[in-house]
Scaffold this active site. Structure first.
Site, short mmCIF file in Angstrom:
data_model
loop_
_atom_site.label_atom_id
_atom_site.label_comp_id
_atom_site.label_asym_id
_atom_site.label_seq_id
_atom_site.Cartn_x
_atom_site.Cartn_y
_atom_site.Cartn_z
N LYS A 156 -9.88 31.47 82.18
CA LYS A 156 -8.99 32.36 82.90
C LYS A 156 -8.08 33.15 81.96
O LYS A 156 -8.47 34.15 81.38
CB LYS A 156 -8.17 31.59 83.94
CG LYS A 156 -8.98 30.76 84.91
CD LYS A 156 -9.80 31.58 85.87
CE LYS A 156 -10.50 30.71 86.90
NZ LYS A 156 -11.40 31.47 87.77
N TYR A 194 -13.59 21.23 91.51
CA TYR A 194 -14.74 22.06 91.11
C TYR A 194 -14.67 22.30 89.61
O TYR A 194 -13.66 22.78 89.09
CB TYR A 194 -14.70 23.40 91.85
CG TYR A 194 -15.80 24.36 91.48
CD1 TYR A 194 -17.11 24.13 91.88
CD2 TYR A 194 -15.54 25.50 90.74
CE1 TYR A 194 -18.13 25.01 91.55
CE2 TYR A 194 -16.54 26.40 90.40
CZ TYR A 194 -17.84 26.15 90.81
OH TYR A 194 -18.84 27.03 90.47
N ASP A 225 -9.45 19.42 83.06
CA ASP A 225 -10.01 20.75 83.32
C ASP A 225 -8.84 21.68 83.62
O ASP A 225 -8.37 21.77 84.75
CB ASP A 225 -10.99 20.69 84.49
CG ASP A 225 -11.63 22.04 84.79
OD1 ASP A 225 -11.16 23.06 84.23
OD2 ASP A 225 -12.55 22.09 85.60
#
Length: 431
Positions: free
Chosen positions: A269, A146, A241
């Site tokens: 994050k 994702y 990613d």
């Protein structure tokens, strides 16, 4: 013992009148685990409390960024001091370069970095940049990975899309994903075939080097090196990613852990310390294609906002101060937790496979090794749902999806780990 959720249920009912499903991100609805979603009101260290006063040992950590735990005093103080000078300017501030310096120090492949407000923005922008740099259209992603909810990347995505059983997304025209190839993760043969069939046409390969969005799935030995080699041979760019793995699996993320230098890296994050942030970066020659220096346009009023920069700097400085001990400490605790729950599952006769990298892990209800989306999709989600609900009743907060990674923080103690193993032992007897 079942928890009292009177206030949470009332809050959910009100929210459903005002937001789709009563949530602002689908996984929060808890539909895949078949239980009522608690509404959280506070957190401290390794714990969170809901509106009914129930306390939970938290292994979600806001989906990864709270590696120091909730409300770390140094981070809270940094945010508070920044807010006193204004929450946002829409103009450059000194802290942007300060956080950029910390990022480039940790990731040698990143010479220049651009901050954005989310991981979705970061991956979308990195792909646009890769297409501009290579003058090619096609991209390769992997099933179950994702990379945010931009149109071209929702093909066979993991995370909430997998949890809800949505095949991509309504509202995405077929033409928008015409140039996206979704391939099985950890399968070298299909990648070789794609590069043979579309030789000289693939702009980039984007990959979660350690997947976190079909649960925690590790790259097979040599797989990332293979992706590095095949992209370099064809002139395509390799994008890591690391929104989830950056500063989580090592200070320099999966790039450091596996010794790979991608062409572009996306982050998020932890570099926001719990506040909204994302970033993408790489060599200066590629990054200088981004406006205002180059022709690739990307902008955002809140990009590099002072609160997120302050939180990120405070978080990374805390980790950097004693990085080797820091990562050994959380790795050891996560290892004890995983070993304890695995032993409990074996004793209960429950089929369970656990994948872990450092403080990132997933309990899969399957007797198979989980190496890709096909193997992950065979997990017993009903058993996971019962396990999840029993742990919530025992005061342990896991991600409400079989297809999400869990995270341990520096704030978790051995007592927390032992309590979690004990709760898991009792929960496994009920699944």
């Amino acid at each position: 013992m079942a928890r009292e959720l009177k206030e949470s249920r009332a809050l959910q009912k009100r929210a459903e009148q005002l937001s789709p499903g009563g949530v602002n991100s689908p996984v929060r609805a808890f539909r895949s685990v078949g239980s009522d979603p608690p509404f959280l009101v506070s957190g401290q260290g390794a714990y969170v409390w809901d509106a009914d006063g129930n306390r939970y040992i938290d292994y979600v950590g806001s989906w990864g960024p709270l590696i120091l735990g909730h409300a770390k005093p140094e981070v809270v103080e940094a945010i508070t001091l920044a807010a006193r000078n204004s929450t946002s300017f829409g103009a450059s501030t000194p802290r942007e370069a300060e956080l950029a310096s910390l990022v480039t120090e940790a990731f040698p492949a990143i010479e220049k970095v651009r901050f954005v407000s989310s991981g979705t923005e970061a991956t979308m922008s990195a792909i646009r940049l890769a297409r501009a740099a290579t003058k090619r259209k096609m991209i390769v992603k992997f099933e179950g990975c994702y990379h945010g909810h931009s149109d071209a990347l929702l093909v066979k995505a993991g995370s909430g899309v997998a949890t809800l059983g949505i095949p991509g997304s309504a509202g995405v025209p077929e033409e928008f994903v015409e140039f996206t190839l979704a391939l099985p993760y950890n399968n070298r043969n299909v990648v070789e075939k794609a590069f043979t069939k579309f030789k000289g046409q693939i702009a980039c390969v984007i990959v979660e080097p350690v997947v976190g969005n079909m649960g925690c799935v590790l790259p097979e030995t040599g797989y990332l090196n293979f992706l590095r080699d095949v992209t370099k041979r064809d002139g395509a760019l390799l994008i890591f990613d690391e929104v989830m793995t950056g500063f989580r699996v090592a200070f320099g993320g999966a790039s450091e852990l596996y010794g790979i230098q991608p062409d572009l890296t996306t982050l998020g994050k932890i570099i926001g310390g719990g506040l909204p942030v994302g970033a993408y970066g790489g060599p200066a020659e590629i990054m200088d294609l981004v406006a205002p220096v180059g022709p690739v346009y990307q902008a955002g009023t809140l990009s590099g906002n002072p609160l997120a920069m302050a939180a990120g700097i405070a978080t990374l400085c805390q980790i950097k101060a004693n990085r080797e001990r820091f990562y050994r400490h959380i790795d050891r605790k996560a290892g004890r937790l995983v070993a304890g729950v695995t032993a409990a599952a074996k004793a209960a006769g429950v089929a369970m496979t656990v994948n872990r990298v450092g403080s990132m892990f997933t309990f899969f209800f399957s007797n198979k090794q989980i190496t890709d989306w096909d193997s992950a999709s065979t997990c017993n989600t009903a058993k996971f749902g019962r396990f999840h609900g029993a742990l919530l009743d025992a005061g342990v907060w896991l991600p409400p999806s079989q297809f999400e990674a869990a995270f341990l923080s520096a704030a978790h103690t051995q007592a927390d780990v032992d309590a979690t193993i004990g709760a898991a032992r009792e929960a496994l007897a009920l699944v």
